[in-house]
Scaffold this motif. Structure first.
Motif, short mmCIF file in Angstrom:
data_model
loop_
_atom_site.label_atom_id
_atom_site.label_comp_id
_atom_site.label_asym_id
_atom_site.label_seq_id
_atom_site.Cartn_x
_atom_site.Cartn_y
_atom_site.Cartn_z
N ARG A 1 21.29 -17.10 -9.95
CA ARG A 1 20.72 -17.79 -9.69
C ARG A 1 19.49 -18.01 -10.70
O ARG A 1 18.38 -19.68 -10.86
CB ARG A 1 20.33 -18.28 -8.48
CG ARG A 1 22.06 -18.36 -7.52
CD ARG A 1 21.90 -18.73 -6.72
NE ARG A 1 22.91 -19.08 -5.94
CZ ARG A 1 23.22 -19.31 -4.23
NH1 ARG A 1 22.24 -19.48 -3.68
NH2 ARG A 1 24.39 -19.76 -3.76
N VAL A 2 18.67 -16.99 -11.02
CA VAL A 2 17.66 -16.80 -11.68
C VAL A 2 17.88 -17.39 -12.94
O VAL A 2 18.14 -17.03 -13.66
CB VAL A 2 17.21 -15.40 -11.86
CG1 VAL A 2 15.55 -15.37 -12.51
CG2 VAL A 2 17.50 -14.48 -10.26
N MET A 3 16.49 -18.39 -13.42
CA MET A 3 17.03 -18.24 -14.52
C MET A 3 15.84 -17.46 -15.47
O MET A 3 15.02 -17.46 -15.05
CB MET A 3 16.40 -20.02 -14.82
CG MET A 3 16.79 -20.92 -16.82
SD MET A 3 18.71 -20.89 -16.62
CE MET A 3 18.94 -22.22 -15.72
N LYS B 1 19.91 -17.01 -20.21
CA LYS B 1 20.70 -17.78 -19.33
C LYS B 1 20.85 -19.38 -19.58
O LYS B 1 21.60 -19.99 -20.19
CB LYS B 1 20.51 -18.00 -17.87
CG LYS B 1 21.48 -18.75 -16.70
CD LYS B 1 21.35 -18.58 -15.65
CE LYS B 1 22.30 -19.82 -14.86
NZ LYS B 1 22.50 -19.41 -14.06
N ALA B 2 19.41 -20.09 -19.88
CA ALA B 2 18.78 -20.84 -20.57
C ALA B 2 19.78 -21.12 -22.48
O ALA B 2 19.93 -22.23 -22.18
CB ALA B 2 17.61 -21.18 -21.15
N TRP B 3 19.59 -20.47 -22.93
CA TRP B 3 20.15 -20.27 -24.46
C TRP B 3 21.84 -21.19 -24.31
O TRP B 3 22.48 -21.11 -24.62
CB TRP B 3 19.77 -19.08 -25.14
CG TRP B 3 20.81 -19.16 -25.97
CD1 TRP B 3 19.88 -19.86 -27.28
CD2 TRP B 3 21.30 -18.44 -26.73
NE1 TRP B 3 20.71 -19.37 -28.73
CE2 TRP B 3 21.31 -18.41 -28.10
CE3 TRP B 3 22.26 -17.42 -25.66
CZ2 TRP B 3 22.51 -17.64 -28.69
CZ3 TRP B 3 23.20 -16.71 -26.93
CH2 TRP B 3 23.28 -17.28 -28.07
N GLY B 4 22.77 -19.91 -23.28
CA GLY B 4 23.62 -19.72 -23.05
C GLY B 4 23.95 -21.44 -22.24
O GLY B 4 25.64 -21.28 -23.17
N LEU B 5 23.35 -21.85 -21.52
CA LEU B 5 23.28 -23.60 -20.92
C LEU B 5 23.35 -24.27 -22.65
O LEU B 5 24.05 -24.89 -21.47
CB LEU B 5 23.10 -23.66 -19.63
CG LEU B 5 23.36 -22.47 -18.64
CD1 LEU B 5 22.95 -22.35 -17.69
CD2 LEU B 5 24.63 -23.23 -17.85
N ARG B 6 23.28 -23.75 -23.01
CA ARG B 6 22.85 -25.04 -23.98
C ARG B 6 23.79 -25.10 -25.01
O ARG B 6 24.13 -26.21 -25.47
CB ARG B 6 20.85 -25.19 -24.69
CG ARG B 6 19.53 -25.07 -24.23
CD ARG B 6 18.83 -25.56 -24.41
NE ARG B 6 18.44 -24.28 -25.52
CZ ARG B 6 17.39 -23.02 -25.36
NH1 ARG B 6 17.02 -23.53 -24.08
NH2 ARG B 6 17.50 -22.17 -25.72
N ILE B 7 24.31 -23.45 -24.91
CA ILE B 7 25.21 -23.90 -25.32
C ILE B 7 26.80 -24.38 -25.27
O ILE B 7 27.54 -24.86 -26.06
CB ILE B 7 25.52 -21.95 -26.43
CG1 ILE B 7 24.88 -22.04 -27.37
CG2 ILE B 7 27.16 -21.90 -27.00
CD1 ILE B 7 25.17 -20.38 -27.97
#
Length: 118
Positions: free
Chosen positions: A59-61, A65-71
């Motif tokens: 759950r910690v951003m 994690k942000a880079w992977g979610l953008r991909i």
């Protein structure tokens, strides 16, 4: 990996583990396929599971994690998991070489009490 100095650049570890796309080229044909799956399969599976849990369960951003979610938003979740696992291998090798720790937030804890709270 037995020696972290085997790789002059940390980003080379992803190719060594088989986390690069397979290519088939002949004349005008250039096909980019799935990952090559070279190297140690158990390490690749552990990195894949860690990347999947970072993108799905944690759950910690963090910047990773942000880079992977953008991909994942751009392509699909499986490609994002492979990309994050490759980057995770790069980060882990760089941490091993330098002897530092990874923190999800930009500021590491200043004391043991802050560490326990994190």
């Amino acid at each position: 990996m037995d020696d972290p100095d085997r790789f002059p650049r940390s980003r080379d570890v992803g190719a060594w583990l088989g986390l690069t796309p397979r290519r088939w080229q002949s004349g005008k044909t250039d096909i980019v396929g799935r990952i090559t799956k070279a190297g140690d399969a158990r390490v690749r599976v552990m990195l894949f599971e860690a990347a999947a849990s970072i993108l799905g369960r944690v759950r910690v951003m963090s910047p990773l994690k942000a880079w992977g979610l953008r991909i994942a938003k751009r392509t699909c979740m499986k490609k994002a998991i492979v990309a994050v696992s490759r980057k995770l291998a790069t980060i882990l090798l760089a941490m091993w070489k330098s002897g530092t720790a990874f923190w999800a937030k930009n500021n590491p804890p200043a004391s043991a009490k802050d560490f326990a709270a994190a």
